[in-house]
Design an enzyme around this catalytic site. Structure first.
Site, mmCIF file in Angstrom:
data_model
loop_
_atom_site.group_PDB
_atom_site.id
_atom_site.type_symbol
_atom_site.label_atom_id
_atom_site.label_comp_id
_atom_site.label_asym_id
_atom_site.label_seq_id
_atom_site.Cartn_x
_atom_site.Cartn_y
_atom_site.Cartn_z
ATOM 1 N N HIS C 57 1.059 -1.380 -0.040
ATOM 2 C CA HIS C 57 0.002 -0.033 0.078
ATOM 3 C C HIS C 57 0.970 0.884 -0.115
ATOM 4 O O HIS C 57 0.720 2.285 0.756
ATOM 5 C CB HIS C 57 -0.659 0.112 1.033
ATOM 6 C CG HIS C 57 -1.597 -1.469 1.667
ATOM 7 N ND1 HIS C 57 -2.100 -1.531 0.669
ATOM 8 C CD2 HIS C 57 -1.558 -1.834 2.959
ATOM 9 C CE1 HIS C 57 -2.858 -2.502 0.992
ATOM 10 N NE2 HIS C 57 -2.953 -3.069 2.348
ATOM 11 N N HIS C 219 -6.796 -4.466 -1.322
ATOM 12 C CA HIS C 219 -5.670 -5.644 -1.008
ATOM 13 C C HIS C 219 -6.421 -6.905 -2.819
ATOM 14 O O HIS C 219 -5.975 -7.872 -2.065
ATOM 15 C CB HIS C 219 -6.279 -6.447 0.180
ATOM 16 C CG HIS C 219 -6.028 -5.914 1.004
ATOM 17 N ND1 HIS C 219 -7.056 -5.191 2.012
ATOM 18 C CD2 HIS C 219 -5.085 -5.667 1.974
ATOM 19 C CE1 HIS C 219 -6.435 -4.999 3.139
ATOM 20 N NE2 HIS C 219 -4.861 -5.380 3.446
#
Ligand SMILES: Nc1ncnc2c1ncn2[C@@H]1O[C@H](COP(=O)(O)OP(=O)(O)O)[C@@H](O)[C@H]1O
Ligand SMILES: Nc1ncnc2c1ncn2[C@@H]1O[C@H](COP(=O)(O)OP(=O)(O)O)[C@@H](O)[C@H]1O
Ligand SMILES: [Mg+2]
Ligand SMILES: [Mg+2]
Ligand SMILES: [Mg+2]
Ligand SMILES: [Mg+2]
Lengths: 214, 333, 333, 214
Positions: C57, C219
C-alpha cells in the site's frame, strides 16, 4: 484544363485535405504508433479540423491568403514535429505566391519548392532520412519537370502527388535519421514514415481539387 | 483500453482543470491557449523559468510550477509538444523584465515549437534563453539520430535552475546552471509494459509476458532492444552501466541518485531498484549525497522505471536543498 | 507476472531497506523484526503514534513516518498484517513515556495482531490506545460482515492525529481526534484492473476488457459488483453517492476531498476524477476546503482510484495545515 | 495402538503439518485469491517453515512445550487473521495439556476443545460463518465422542480430521460472515474457505503422526 488555379481551388484543396486526413486519422496514428508515439493522425486531424473552421469564419481572398491561413492554423494546433514543419511549408508557399489571384504552373512549382525548402530549413533532413522530405523532394522534382514541359497545373499536381506517394513508399526499407523514429535504429526498417504518408495525402488532395482524379 | 477519462479529446483540458482546482493555492490555469502559471507570476525582478511538452508525463511540468521551480508550464496534447500560440503567452506571463529561460526536452517537435515561440517572444521584447535537456543515454549515436532525448534529468534541471532563479541569478546565470545540470546528468529507462495513449486506444508497443524493453523513452516509443525478463538487480545494473560509462564519474565524487517511476510501477519496486543502484554506485566509489524516488516524470500508466545519476558540486547541492513549494515537489516551506 | 523484484520472498525486506537508504534523513529501519521509526524517536514528552499493516500500500505506512505524523510504522508481508513480535518493539520505540496510539485499519488480521501487541505492550508498561479506521462505505451491512474496512481515510487519520501529537495533546486527546477523523470520513473505490501479489503470481481477480469493479478495497479483493465500463464522470458520481448518503453532510459544511490513486493510474486521470468530484460536492452545497490528489494508499499496481470525503471542523483544518515532514507528505517545513 | 501420545508424536505432527502445508501452499493461495487476498498459503508456509527451524534449534521436552513453540512461532510469523487465531489455538492447547509427558484420549479431546475455544474467543465466529471454525467445531465434537467411546488417541485424531475435512467442504455453499470473504456477500458462495482447509490439513497430519494413514 485551366492554365491557372485560383482561390476556389486553394480552398477546395484544403477542404479535401481535411477530409482525407480525417479519413486516415487512425491509419496515421497506427503508422506513428509503430515507429513513433502514435499521435500523428490525431495531431494532423486536430489541425485540419481547425483549418475547416477558419475557412468558414474568414474565407481567404487569394491562394496566398489561404496558404497563410493554413500555415498559422497548423502551427498553432498541430504541435509535435509535424506542426512547425507543415506550418513553415505553407508559410513559405504563401510568400512564394504573394498576392497573385491565379497561380500558373511555374508559380506552383516554385511554391512547392519553397515549401520543401522551408521544411528542410527547420528540420534539417535530407532525402533518405525517412521523413516527410522523402515525399516532398520527389514531388518538387516532378513538379519542376512538369512545369518545364508546359504541363497544366492540374497535371503538375498529379505528377507531384504520384511522386510523393512513391517517395513515401520508398521510406519503408530505411533507417530513420531524424525525428522520433531515429531512436529505433534498425527496428524502423520495414515501416513507412507517417509524415511522408500525410504529405502524399495532402498533395493528392491538391491534384484532386484541380480536377485530377486519384 | 480502460481509463478514468470522459473522452480522449478532452483528457488534457479536464485534467489540467482539475489540477488547477486541487492546487489553487499554487497555480492558476489559463485556457485557450492552455498554460499554467504560478499564482503570483510574474515575480518582480526574478528571471522567469518555463517548461512544457506533451501531456502524459504528469506531474511534469505543471506539477513543478511554484516557488523555487517553474513560473509557468505549457501542457501540450497527449505526448505532443505544445504550440507557439500557448508557449508565447506563457513566456510573457513569466517575464518580469529579467527575461525567461525555456527548459526544452530534446525532441524535434518540442525544439521546433519552442524555437518558434522564443523567436516570436523575443520579437515582443522578452529576452529568452533555452536549456535543451538531453540526458537519455539510451540513444546511442546522436550523429545518426535526432540526438539524445530529454527524460528524467529534466526534473533536476527544473529544480536546480528554479532555485537559482529564486535566489536572484540573472538570465544567463540561470541558463548556465540549468545547462550545467544537463551536462552532468545521465538517464536510462526500462519498460515492463507499454502505455496506451487515449486517442490511439491500443498499447504503444507489444511486449510478451516474459519480455522487457530496455532503453525506453517517456512516450511509449520502443527502446534500444527487448530482452527476456530479468530480476530487479540485473535490470538495475543494465541501466546503470551506460550511465556510468558515459558520465564517467571519478571515485569520490558526489552524486544524486534518482529512481523514477513510469506511472504504473508500485513504489515498493522503485525502492528495490534504488537499493541496488545505491550499492552499485557505492561500489564504484561514488557518494550518494542526495536521492529522489517516485513518479516524477511518467509515461501514462507504463510499468517500468528510469535511473538518473547527477554529478553534484557544492552549488548544485545548495540549490537542490533550497526551499521549493510546488504541487509535486515540496520542502523547506 | 513482470515485476521489478528479485524474489517474491524478499520483496518487503529489500524494498524497506531501499526506502530506509533513500530517506535516511527521515527514518531508521530496524530489521528482524522489521519496523521503521522516526530518526529521532522517541521524542521526549510526545505521545507516540504508530501504524502498520500489510505491505503493498506504499507510501502507507512507512512513508508517513516523520515530524507531525507517525513515530513508527510496521510493514507486514505483502497484504498481510504484521505480527505482534514486530508491533511490540515498534510500540516501545515510539513510547517516550506519554503512551502510544495504534492506528489500525479494520481487518480481522490487523485487529487481532495489534490487539495482542497492545496487550503485551501494556504488560510492559506502555499505555496504548487504539483508533480503528473503518471508512469504506463499500461494505454495506457491517452486521453481517467483518465490518467496514479501513482504506484511504487512514492517511487523513494519521496526518491529523499526528499533528495533534506533535502539538502536545495527551494520549486520550490524540486518540480522540483520530477517532473524530475516522467518524467523519467515508471512502469508496473502483478498480479498472486487478493487481498481482508477487507470491501468488496471478492477478487477484479477473475483469473483462469492458468491466470495472466498484467498491474494491486495497488488497485486490473483489468489490461490491462488476459493472460495464463507464466514463470518469459517471464513475465519480457512483463513488460519491454512497459516501454522501452515509456521511450525510449538511449544505454549507466544509470538506476535504481526497482522490487517491491505486498505484497504476496516471495522475492525469486522478485529476479528471477530482474535477468532477469537486463539481458534485459543490452542487450538494458543500465547500471543498482542502484537497489531496495522488497515490497515497495503493494496492500495488492496481489501476483505479478511491474517493474520500472528510467533514472538517476548525480544529481539523488547523491540524491538517500544521507542518508535516515525512517521505511521502511534506509541507510547512 | 498406544493408549497415549508423547513428545515424539507432537514433534512428528508438526513436521508433517509443515510438509503438507508446504505442499498445499499454492492451493491455499489460490483458494484465498478467489474470496480473500491470496496470501493464506504464503502466510501458513512461512509460519510452518519457521516452526521446522525452531524444532531443530530448541527440541521441546513435552507435547505442551511443542504446542507452545508452535503457538509462539505462528503468532510471530504468520500474520494476517490466521496467525493470531492459530497462535491462540495452540497456546490454549498447550495450557490444556500442561506439563504432561503423555497425552491420553481425554486430554487430547480437551486440548482440541480448548484450541477451538481460543479461536472463538479471538475471532468471535460461530459455525456457519465460513471460517476455520466450520472445520474445528465438528472436529472437536468428533474427538469428544471418540474419547467418550474409549477410542485410542490415533483413532480419535483420525475421526477429528475426517470431521474437519467434511466441515471444510461444508463451507462451499456458505456466505461468509467473518474475515475478508465477508466483504463479498453472495459472491463467496461456491468457494471453499481457505482457513478451514488448512485446519483440516493440520488435523490430518496429527492423525498421521499417530500412525493413522490418510
Ligand atoms: N527533422 C525532420 N525533418 C522532416 N520531417 C520530420 C523531422 N522530424 C520528424 N519529421 C516528420 O514528422 C513526422 C512525425 O510527426 P508527429 O508524429 O506529428 O510528431 P512527433 O514526432 O513530435 O510526435 C515524421 O513521420 C516525419 O515525417
Ligand atoms: N473471525 C474469524 N474467526 C475465525 N476464523 C477466521 C476469522 N477471520 C478469518 N478467519 C480465517 O482466516 C482465514 C484467512 O487467513 P489469512 O488469509 O491468512 O488472513 P487474511 O484474511 O488476513 O489475509 C480464513 O479463511 C478464515 O478461515
Ligand atoms: Mg508522433
Ligand atoms: Mg508526438
Ligand atoms: Mg492477508
Ligand atoms: Mg488472506
Amino acid at each position: 484544363m485551366k492554365p491557372t488555379l485560383d482561390t476556389a481551388w486553394a480552398v477546395q484543396w484544403l477542404r479535401l485535405a481535411a477530409k482525407v486526413i480525417a479519413e486516415n486519422r487512425m491509419a496515421l496514428i497506427e503508422l506513428d504508433r509503430v515507429i513513433g508515439d502514435g499521435d500523428h493522425g490525431e495531431n494532423m486531424d486536430r489541425g485540419f479540423s481547425a483549418v475547416l473552421t477558419k475557412l468558414d469564419a474568414e474565407p481567404p481572398a487569394t491562394p496566398g491568403a489561404a496558404f497563410k491561413l493554413v500555415a498559422m492554423t497548423l502551427m498553432s494546433k498541430v504541435g509535435g514535429a509535424a506542426g512547425p514543419l507543415y506550418g513553415t511549408a505553407f508559410l513559405r508557399a504563401a510568400s512564394a505566391v504573394g498576392d497573385a489571384a491565379e497561380l500558373d504552373s511555374n508559380t506552383l512549382a516554385a511554391a512547392l519548392a519553397a515549401a520543401r525548402d522551408g521544411v528542410v530549413a527547420r528540420g534539417k533532413a535530407s532525402v533518405g532520412e525517412k521523413t516527410m522530405i522523402d515525399a516532398w523532394t520527389p514531388a518538387v522534382d516532378a513538379a519542376s519537370a512538369a512545369a518545364a514541359s508546359g504541363a497544366t497545373p492540374a497535371a503538375l499536381l498529379a505528377a507531384a502527388a504520384t511522386a510523393a506517394e512513391a517517395g513515401s513508399v520508398s521510406t519503408d526499407p530505411l533507417i530513420a535519421r531524424k525525428g522520433r523514429a531515429s531512436y529505433l535504429g534498425e527496428r524502423a526498417i520495414g515501416h513507412r514514415d507517417p509524415g511522408s504518408v500525410s504529405s502524399a495525402l495532402i498533395l493528392r488532395a491538391a491534384a484532386q481539387a484541380a480536377g485530377e482524379g486519384a | 483500453m480502460k481509463k478514468l477519462i470522459n473522452d480522449p479529446k478532452t483528457v488534457v483540458d479536464e485534467s489540467v482543470e482539475g489540477f488547477g482546482q486541487a492546487h489553487a493555492g499554487h497555480v492558476r490555469v489559463h485556457t485557450d491557449p492552455l498554460f499554467v502559471t504560478r499564482k503570483d507570476a510574474p515575480r518582480a525582478g526574478k528571471v522567469g523559468l518555463i517548461s512544457g511538452g506533451g501531456s502524459g508525463h504528469e506531474p511534469l511540468h505543471a506539477g513543478y510550477v511554484g516557488y523555487g521551480m517553474l513560473d509557468a508550464a505549457v501542457p501540450g496534447p497527449m505526448f505532443t509538444s505544445p504550440t507557439p500560440d500557448a508557449i508565447i503567452p506563457a513566456t510573457i506571463a513569466a517575464n518580469a523584465g529579467a527575461g525567461v529561460v525555456h527548459i526544452v526536452k530534446n525532441y524535434t517537435g518540442d525544439v521546433l515549437n519552442f524555437e518558434t515561440a522564443a523567436e516570436m517572444a523575443e520579437a515582443e521584447g522578452v529576452s529568452v534563453r533555452t536549456v535543451l535537456v538531453n540526458d537519455d543515454v539510451a540513444v546511442e549515436d546522436s550523429l545518426y539520430t535526432a540526438g539524445r532525448r530529454g527524460v528524467a534529468g529534466t526534473v533536476l534541471v527544473e529544480k536546480i535552475a528554479g532555485a537559482a532563479a529564486e535566489r536572484g541569478d540573472d538570465l544567463d546565470g540561470v541558463a548556465a546552471i540549468g545547462q550545467r545540470v544537463n551536462d552532468n546528468v545521465r538517464s536510462m529507462g526500462v519498460a515492463l509494459s507499454a502505455c496506451t495513449v487515449p486517442h490511439a486506444g491500443v498499447p504503444s508497443f507489444e511486449l510478451a509476458e516474459d519480455e522487457i524493453e530496455i532503453g525506453i523513452g517517456i512516450h511509449g516509443e520502443p527502446g534500444r532492444h527487448k530482452i527476456p525478463m530479468e530480476n530487479a538487480d540485473a535490470i538495475t545494473q543494465r541501466l546503470l552501466e551506460p550511465i556510468l560509462s558515459d558520465l564517467a564519474p571519478a571515485a569520490g565524487e558526489r552524486v544524486l541518485l534518482f529512481v523514477n517511476g513510469m506511472g504504473g510501477t508500485p513504489a515498493s519496486e522503485l525502492y528495490i531498484v534504488y537499493r541496488h543502484a545505491a550499492k552499485v554506485l557505492e561500489a564504484a566509489g561514488l557518494i550518494v549525497e542526495r536521492s529522489l524516488v517516485g513518479n516524477y516524470i511518467t509515461a501514462l500508466e507504463m510499468q517500468g522505471c528510469s535511473i538518473s545519476v547527477l554529478r553534484l558540486d557544492d552549488e548544485m547541492i545548495e540549490l537542490w536543498d533550497a526551499p521549493v513549494n510546488t504541487p509535486a515537489l515540496r520542502w523547506g516551506m
